[in-house]
Design a protein around this motif. Structure first.
Motif, PDB file in Angstrom:
ATOM      1  N   GLN A 125       0.887  -1.091  -0.007  1.00  0.00           N
ATOM      2  CA  GLN A 125      -0.109   0.149   0.210  1.00  0.00           C
ATOM      3  C   GLN A 125       1.104   1.162   0.027  1.00  0.00           C
ATOM      4  N   GLU A 126       2.180   1.107   0.283  1.00  0.00           N
ATOM      5  CA  GLU A 126       2.893   2.410   0.409  1.00  0.00           C
ATOM      6  C   GLU A 126       3.306   2.977  -0.859  1.00  0.00           C
ATOM      7  N   VAL A 127       3.789   4.178  -1.071  1.00  0.00           N
ATOM      8  CA  VAL A 127       4.494   4.809  -2.211  1.00  0.00           C
ATOM      9  C   VAL A 127       5.556   5.571  -1.757  1.00  0.00           C
ATOM     10  N   THR A 128       6.719   5.270  -2.313  1.00  0.00           N
ATOM     11  CA  THR A 128       7.963   5.622  -2.016  1.00  0.00           C
ATOM     12  C   THR A 128       8.262   6.680  -2.876  1.00  0.00           C
ATOM     13  N   LEU A 129       8.871   8.027  -2.476  1.00  0.00           N
ATOM     14  CA  LEU A 129       9.410   9.039  -3.431  1.00  0.00           C
ATOM     15  C   LEU A 129      10.947   8.751  -3.451  1.00  0.00           C
ATOM     16  N   ALA A 130      11.415   8.098  -4.722  1.00  0.00           N
ATOM     17  CA  ALA A 130      12.917   7.791  -4.719  1.00  0.00           C
ATOM     18  C   ALA A 130      13.490   8.983  -5.336  1.00  0.00           C
ATOM     19  N   ALA A 131      13.839   9.922  -4.931  1.00  0.00           N
ATOM     20  CA  ALA A 131      14.706  10.991  -5.327  1.00  0.00           C
ATOM     21  C   ALA A 131      16.212  10.864  -4.949  1.00  0.00           C
ATOM     22  N   ILE A 132      16.388  10.146  -3.926  1.00  0.00           N
ATOM     23  CA  ILE A 132      18.043   9.726  -3.537  1.00  0.00           C
ATOM     24  C   ILE A 132      18.203   8.845  -4.546  1.00  0.00           C
ATOM     25  N   PRO A 133      19.537   9.080  -5.220  1.00  0.00           N
ATOM     26  CA  PRO A 133      19.852   8.146  -6.336  1.00  0.00           C
ATOM     27  C   PRO A 133      20.185   6.566  -5.704  1.00  0.00           C
ATOM     28  N   PHE A 134      19.858   5.848  -6.497  1.00  0.00           N
ATOM     29  CA  PHE A 134      19.904   4.447  -6.094  1.00  0.00           C
ATOM     30  C   PHE A 134      21.463   3.913  -6.127  1.00  0.00           C
ATOM     31  N   PHE A 135      22.183   4.674  -7.085  1.00  0.00           N
ATOM     32  CA  PHE A 135      23.883   4.264  -6.957  1.00  0.00           C
ATOM     33  C   PHE A 135      24.529   4.798  -5.725  1.00  0.00           C
ATOM     34  N   HIS A 136      23.511   5.308  -4.852  1.00  0.00           N
ATOM     35  CA  HIS A 136      24.113   5.625  -3.632  1.00  0.00           C
ATOM     36  C   HIS A 136      23.461   4.618  -2.377  1.00  0.00           C
ATOM     37  N   VAL A 137      24.201   4.098  -1.608  1.00  0.00           N
ATOM     38  CA  VAL A 137      23.659   2.767  -0.937  1.00  0.00           C
ATOM     39  C   VAL A 137      22.635   3.282   0.024  1.00  0.00           C
ATOM     40  N   TYR A 138      22.384   4.551   0.268  1.00  0.00           N
ATOM     41  CA  TYR A 138      21.409   4.925   1.283  1.00  0.00           C
ATOM     42  C   TYR A 138      20.075   4.927   0.441  1.00  0.00           C
ATOM     43  N   MET A 177      19.600   3.248  -2.314  1.00  0.00           N
ATOM     44  CA  MET A 177      19.417   1.992  -2.829  1.00  0.00           C
ATOM     45  C   MET A 177      18.547   0.970  -1.714  1.00  0.00           C
ATOM     46  N   THR A 178      19.010   1.064  -0.646  1.00  0.00           N
ATOM     47  CA  THR A 178      18.578   0.313   0.558  1.00  0.00           C
ATOM     48  C   THR A 178      17.122   0.941   0.957  1.00  0.00           C
ATOM     49  N   VAL A 179      17.147   2.198   1.673  1.00  0.00           N
ATOM     50  CA  VAL A 179      15.972   2.632   2.023  1.00  0.00           C
ATOM     51  C   VAL A 179      14.871   3.210   1.027  1.00  0.00           C
ATOM     52  N   GLY A 180      15.046   3.365  -0.323  1.00  0.00           N
ATOM     53  CA  GLY A 180      14.631   3.533  -1.350  1.00  0.00           C
ATOM     54  C   GLY A 180      14.114   2.496  -2.198  1.00  0.00           C
ATOM     55  N   MET A 181      14.763   1.780  -2.948  1.00  0.00           N
ATOM     56  CA  MET A 181      14.544   0.636  -3.687  1.00  0.00           C
ATOM     57  C   MET A 181      14.501  -0.708  -3.185  1.00  0.00           C
ATOM     58  N   ASN A 182      15.326  -1.117  -2.080  1.00  0.00           N
ATOM     59  CA  ASN A 182      15.190  -2.573  -1.579  1.00  0.00           C
ATOM     60  C   ASN A 182      14.045  -2.698  -0.654  1.00  0.00           C
ATOM     61  N   LEU A 183      13.924  -1.614   0.281  1.00  0.00           N
ATOM     62  CA  LEU A 183      12.700  -1.649   1.071  1.00  0.00           C
ATOM     63  C   LEU A 183      11.543  -1.597   0.480  1.00  0.00           C
ATOM     64  N   GLY A 219       6.515  -4.282  -1.337  1.00  0.00           N
ATOM     65  CA  GLY A 219       5.541  -4.203  -2.411  1.00  0.00           C
ATOM     66  C   GLY A 219       5.065  -2.713  -2.532  1.00  0.00           C
ATOM     67  N   ALA A 220       6.066  -1.658  -2.258  1.00  0.00           N
ATOM     68  CA  ALA A 220       5.689  -0.256  -2.535  1.00  0.00           C
ATOM     69  C   ALA A 220       5.559   0.105  -3.961  1.00  0.00           C
ATOM     70  N   THR A 221       4.952   1.025  -4.302  1.00  0.00           N
ATOM     71  CA  THR A 221       5.223   1.710  -5.581  1.00  0.00           C
ATOM     72  C   THR A 221       6.410   2.697  -5.308  1.00  0.00           C
ATOM     73  N   LEU A 222       7.495   2.581  -6.227  1.00  0.00           N
ATOM     74  CA  LEU A 222       8.602   3.231  -6.325  1.00  0.00           C
ATOM     75  C   LEU A 222       8.465   4.617  -7.503  1.00  0.00           C
ATOM     76  N   VAL A 223       8.358   5.516  -6.719  1.00  0.00           N
ATOM     77  CA  VAL A 223       8.076   6.829  -7.770  1.00  0.00           C
ATOM     78  C   VAL A 223       9.433   7.234  -8.213  1.00  0.00           C
ATOM     79  N   LEU A 224       9.975   7.113  -9.382  1.00  0.00           N
ATOM     80  CA  LEU A 224      11.412   7.201  -9.712  1.00  0.00           C
ATOM     81  C   LEU A 224      11.631   8.864 -10.049  1.00  0.00           C
ATOM     82  N   VAL A 225      12.536   9.294  -9.549  1.00  0.00           N
ATOM     83  CA  VAL A 225      12.862  10.782  -9.842  1.00  0.00           C
ATOM     84  C   VAL A 225      14.296  10.794 -10.333  1.00  0.00           C
ATOM     85  N   PRO A 226      14.643  10.871 -11.595  1.00  0.00           N
ATOM     86  CA  PRO A 226      15.913  10.993 -12.242  1.00  0.00           C
ATOM     87  C   PRO A 226      17.049  11.982 -11.737  1.00  0.00           C
TER      88      PRO A 226
END
Length: 562
Positions: free
Chosen positions: A246-259, A261-267, A272-279
């Motif tokens: 049910q969650e929606v994660t705003l992914a502005a911090i780059p995934f190539f940074h471990v933070y 990647m872990t708290v945004g993408m992997n979590l 099963g959260a929706t990952l909103v990708l900000v390039p």
């Protein structure tokens, strides 16, 4: 050992977190089985379901195998936050290879060092970055290059309009597939849905994550599947009200940074959260728009990002009230930044956390809904042990300053092909393996930790120890200051003296004398800056962390002619 922090966990947080034997692809596979039609990725109007994402990951893994990628090989990803990053990351791991996160901001010399050091034989990158690779191609071990473009992930008609816009702006790079150069889209679409089975073990190295290099040549931290899965599970355990699917994660911090990647993408993949990708996290108006449009509930970030939102002129025009929880990492969170952000969002729980590349990265977080202590990095998360060590390596009592040591299932195996450097930071003591963080910290009686500062950033003036963070907190409290850093400059009498570098808020003014007077009113005299440098903005890393070390070097270099 004593663990006073356990008594201050909020209700629902487990006292320990024993990692599963899952690998990273298992996280995505399980969510695809549980939430197949749930949107996994949202990217500038394009939506990908968990079922579609898992299929794409399997096809990409098969594509890598077809062009010769072998288990254990290193595959470098030089991509912004995009569907291609997620597919390439999990596809590489599913094929049995190791991901090497590579910053898109790297200049050719930095890229050359990392490709050589990691021994990467495959490079996956955005077409706009290809010219940088060409400059060093003859000197690196790369045997195959996979190229993609932003347009590959866009829906019609944006996928047609984007190249036209790029051509008008002169930023279009046309890379033709052939020989050792492959098309990401062609590789993905031309494969059967299932790769050849590869045995993945939790203790296999999943990622080489290079440190920022502020203390020397960048080193690759070897993070295993178990390290990274454990840290995602630890973060999940900490967020007691997180709702799977049910969650929606705003992914502005780059995934190539471990933070990121872990708290945004992997979590997000775990839950099963929706990952909103900000390039591009520097495009604050896009960040604001994506929060409002997606109804983002989780927003991991860094202090400069929250600070930029606080001070952006368009912020009042956007609804940010859906945000429920934000963990701030990568750098100290100024108290004024946190207070202002909570006001703007109507009470979003913005709490400071702490971690390092070598710990996958999170080790401490303030309670999301419990006792949040300003200026503190919070409590060790479930499964993490922490202590403040004296020079002899023995634990210091609460209230005393020493080096922070951490231990847990999220601690790296070591540095890639750097046993000497590994031996400096991993130590067997008190029956455990400890990571020596290099950060000076203090723990209170309740088990809350506070970072005083980096060992190497300590300013010693007239025999007094001055911690830059304390000075920066006061600088940020000045109404005209947008960004600030405190560094030490050589002084013939005091040894060192405090120098402040600040950027002012748009439309605001302040003089050097005013800034110094403000600091002297709120700090002991020996801690107050003796000089102030004004800049339009402060230099930042790709993860938007203020580069204090660079500012110190530039300020010292400016003194040399005198």
């Amino acid at each position: 050992m004593m663990r006073p922090w356990l008594d201050h966990y909020e209700e629902g947080v487990p006292r320990d977190c024993v990692p599963t034997n899952d690998t990273l692809p298992d996280l995505l596979r399980r969510s695809a089985e549980a939430f197949p039609e749930r949107t996994a990725l949202s990217f500038i109007g394009a939506a990908t379901s968990y079922r579609e994402l898992w299929q794409d990951v399997q096809r990409f893994a098969a594509g890598l195998q077809k062009i010769g990628v072998q288990p254990g090989e290193r595959v470098s990803l030089m991509l912004p936050n995009s569907p291609q990053f997620v597919v390439a990351f999990f596809g590489t791991l599913l094929a049995g290879a190791t991901v090497v996160n590579t910053s898109p901001l790297y200049v050719p010399t930095e890229l050359e060092h990392q490709l050589q050091d990691s021994g990467s034989e495959t490079l996956i990158l955005l077409d706009a970055f290809y010219p940088r690779y060409q400059q060093i191609a003859a000197r690196v071990p790369v045997q195959r290059v996979i190229v993609t473009g932003i347009q590959d992930a866009l829906p019609f008609p944006k996928n047609v309009l984007y190249p036209l816009k790029a051509r008008r702006e002169g930023s279009w790079v046309n890379v033709k597939a052939g020989g050792s150069v492959y098309s990401f889209r062609g590789l993905l679409k031309g494969q059967a849905p299932a790769p050849q089975a590869v045995t993945l073990r939790p203790d296999d190295v999943a990622l080489l994550q290079y440190t920022g290099g502020t203390t020397g040549v960048p080193k690759g931290a070897m993070l295993t599947h178990r390290n990274l899965v454990a840290n995602a599970e630890q973060c999940r355990a900490w967020m007691t009200d997180l709702k799977p699917g049910q969650e929606v994660t705003l992914a502005a911090i780059p995934f190539f940074h471990v933070y990121g990647m872990t708290v945004g993408m992997n979590l997000s993949m775990l839950t099963g959260a929706t990952l909103v990708l900000v390039p591009n996290a520097r495009d604050i108006k896009m960040v604001l728009g994506q929060i409002q449009a997606s109804g983002a509930t989780l927003f991991p970030g860094v202090p400069t990002l929250y600070n930029a939102i606080n001070n952006h002129p368009d912020t009042p025009n956007f609804d940010l009230t859906t945000i429920r929880a934000c963990i701030s990492g990568s750098a100290p969170l100024p108290l004024e930044t946190a207070r202002r952000f909570r006001q703007i969002t109507g009470g979003a729980n913005l709490v400071e956390g702490y971690g390092l590349t070598e710990s996958s990265p999170v080790t401490h977080v303030n309670p999301i809904f419990g006792d949040q202590r300003e200026g503190s990095i919070g409590l060790p998360i479930p499964g993490v042990d922490a202590l403040v060590a004296g020079e002899d390596g023995n634990p210091l009592p609460s209230g005393e300053i020493g080096e922070l040591w951490v231990s847990g299932p999220n601690i790296m195996r070591g540095y890639w092909e750097r046993p000497d450097e590994t031996a400096k930071v991993l130590r067997e003591a008190h029956g455990q393996t400890w990571l020596l963080t290099g950060d000076m910290a203090v723990m209170d009686d309740d088990g809350y930790f506070r970072i005083v500062d980096r060992k190497k950033d300590l300013i010693i003036a007239g025999g007094h120890n001055i911690y830059p963070r304390e000075v920066e907190e006061v600088l940020y409290a000045h109404p005209a200051v947008l960004e600030a850093a405190a560094v030490g400059l050589p002084d013939p009498y005091r040894g060192e003296t405090v120098h402040a570098v600040v950027a002012l808020k748009p439309g605001m003014t302040a003089t050097e004398a005013e800034i110094i007077a403000h600091c002297r009113a709120n700090l002991s005299p020996y801690k107050a800056p003796r000089s102030v440098e004004f800049r339009a903005e402060l230099p930042k890393s790709a993860a938007l962390k203020v580069l204090r070390r660079q500012l110190a070097e530039e300020a010292r270099a400016a003194l040399k002619p005198a």
